[in-house]
Design a protein around this motif. Structure first.
Motif, PDB file in Angstrom:
ATOM      1  N   TYR A  53       0.830  -1.203   0.000  1.00 12.53           N
ATOM      2  CA  TYR A  53       0.000   0.000   0.000  1.00 12.53           C
ATOM      3  C   TYR A  53       0.869   1.260   0.000  1.00 12.53           C
ATOM      4  O   TYR A  53       0.581   2.213  -0.710  1.00 12.53           O
ATOM      5  CB  TYR A  53      -0.932   0.029   1.214  1.00 12.53           C
ATOM      6  N   LEU A  56       2.191   1.955  -3.399  1.00 10.11           N
ATOM      7  CA  LEU A  56       1.172   2.346  -4.369  1.00 10.11           C
ATOM      8  C   LEU A  56       0.764   3.818  -4.228  1.00 10.11           C
ATOM      9  O   LEU A  56       0.093   4.353  -5.104  1.00 10.11           O
ATOM     10  CB  LEU A  56      -0.073   1.453  -4.231  1.00 10.11           C
ATOM     11  N   GLN A  57       1.164   4.457  -3.152  1.00  5.78           N
ATOM     12  CA  GLN A  57       0.796   5.861  -2.939  1.00  5.78           C
ATOM     13  C   GLN A  57       1.529   6.749  -3.943  1.00  5.78           C
ATOM     14  O   GLN A  57       2.687   6.507  -4.268  1.00  5.78           O
ATOM     15  CB  GLN A  57       1.177   6.306  -1.516  1.00  5.78           C
ATOM     16  N   LEU A  83      -3.782   6.915 -12.356  1.00  5.90           N
ATOM     17  CA  LEU A  83      -3.878   6.006 -11.209  1.00  5.90           C
ATOM     18  C   LEU A  83      -3.828   4.548 -11.664  1.00  5.90           C
ATOM     19  O   LEU A  83      -3.055   3.747 -11.122  1.00  5.90           O
ATOM     20  CB  LEU A  83      -5.175   6.262 -10.437  1.00  5.90           C
ATOM     21  N   ARG A  86      -0.301   3.752 -12.698  1.00  2.56           N
ATOM     22  CA  ARG A  86       0.629   3.639 -11.570  1.00  2.56           C
ATOM     23  C   ARG A  86       0.426   2.311 -10.839  1.00  2.56           C
ATOM     24  O   ARG A  86       1.394   1.612 -10.534  1.00  2.56           O
ATOM     25  CB  ARG A  86       0.449   4.810 -10.603  1.00  2.56           C
ATOM     26  N   VAL A  87      -0.814   1.952 -10.571  1.00  5.41           N
ATOM     27  CA  VAL A  87      -1.081   0.713  -9.844  1.00  5.41           C
ATOM     28  C   VAL A  87      -0.698  -0.498 -10.698  1.00  5.41           C
ATOM     29  O   VAL A  87      -0.033  -1.417 -10.217  1.00  5.41           O
ATOM     30  CB  VAL A  87      -2.564   0.644  -9.408  1.00  5.41           C
ATOM     31  N   TYR A  94       0.493  -5.354  -6.624  1.00  7.20           N
ATOM     32  CA  TYR A  94      -0.957  -5.460  -6.707  1.00  7.20           C
ATOM     33  C   TYR A  94      -1.395  -6.920  -6.668  1.00  7.20           C
ATOM     34  O   TYR A  94      -2.369  -7.271  -5.993  1.00  7.20           O
ATOM     35  CB  TYR A  94      -1.475  -4.778  -7.981  1.00  7.20           C
ATOM     36  N   ASP A 121      -8.759   2.987   3.706  1.00  3.95           N
ATOM     37  CA  ASP A 121      -8.356   3.455   2.383  1.00  3.95           C
ATOM     38  C   ASP A 121      -9.551   4.064   1.643  1.00  3.95           C
ATOM     39  O   ASP A 121      -9.427   5.124   1.025  1.00  3.95           O
ATOM     40  CB  ASP A 121      -7.773   2.283   1.596  1.00  3.95           C
ATOM     41  N   ASN A 149     -10.525  -1.030  -9.984  1.00  4.67           N
ATOM     42  CA  ASN A 149      -9.810  -2.175  -9.425  1.00  4.67           C
ATOM     43  C   ASN A 149      -9.968  -3.398 -10.318  1.00  4.67           C
ATOM     44  O   ASN A 149      -9.003  -4.121 -10.560  1.00  4.67           O
ATOM     45  CB  ASN A 149     -10.291  -2.489  -8.002  1.00  4.67           C
ATOM     46  N   ILE A 152      -7.904  -3.060 -13.434  1.00  3.39           N
ATOM     47  CA  ILE A 152      -6.492  -3.339 -13.145  1.00  3.39           C
ATOM     48  C   ILE A 152      -6.255  -4.843 -13.060  1.00  3.39           C
ATOM     49  O   ILE A 152      -5.270  -5.359 -13.603  1.00  3.39           O
ATOM     50  CB  ILE A 152      -6.061  -2.625 -11.844  1.00  3.39           C
TER      51      ILE A 152
END
Length: 182
Positions: A53, A56-57, A83, A86-87, A94, A121, A149, A152
């Motif tokens: 986590y 992932l920020q 976003l 990045r993830v 992930y 979160d 999500n 991804i």
């Protein structure tokens, strides 16, 4: 299951019988190192998840750029595409979170910790969104989180289902359809 140990990504089988020794061997550290830092398998898994986590920020430059950006759906779509990129760019992290979620179905303590973490979160994302001035409400934030999500997951596990252009179009369409215009 991949996770980060000593700054390195380490692969660990989710069902490994002797987790601490497996982590020590995979991370190439002296035997006993993992057990010195983690009181239990749940502790190790929980801390590995927390580290993912953290990674992932967004960095401070990204946050600053986002704060200076416009406050419309088009800007929102750009931020959401970034976003997703990045993830998805931290593939092992992930996927480790997905493994942790599966492990949590078998480990009540881990489920409790992950539930608290994910709830926090969600709350943080809603609060950040409300403070940002971007269009949409708390429900829109939650719907986008759920939608993106799964996009991804699709990108990481079956990357040829959608092209990169299609993924970008899907993110834009999700923002346009979920987020009410101001």
């Amino acid at each position: 299951m991949p996770f980060v140990a000593g700054g390195e990504e380490v692969e660990l089988a989710a069902g490994a019988g002797d987790t601490a020794r497996a982590v020590d061997a995979e991370a190439d550290v002296p035997t006993g190192t993992a057990s010195n830092y983690f009181g239990s398998r749940d502790d190790l898994l929980t801390q590995a998840g927390a580290r993912v986590y953290e990674r992932l920020q967004p960095d401070d430059a990204t946050i600053g750029r986002q704060q200076a950006a416009g406050r419309d759906r088009e800007t929102y779509a750009v931020l959401m595409r970034e976003l997703v990129g990045r993830v998805a760019g931290f593939r092992t992290g992930y996927l480790a979170l997905l493994e942790l979620r599966l492990e949590a179905t078998r480990r009540p303590e881990l489920r409790k910790v992950l539930t608290e973490r994910v709830r926090a979160d969600v709350d943080a994302n809603v609060a950040h969104h409300e403070a940002s001035g971007l269009p949409g409400d708390a429900m829109a934030v939650k719907l986008l989180m759920l939608t993106l999500n799964w996009l991804i997951v699709e990108q990481l596990t079956l990357p040829d289902v959608f092209t990169e252009a299609e993924r970008e179009q899907l993110v834009t369409a999700a923002v346009e359809r979920i987020v009410a215009a101001r």
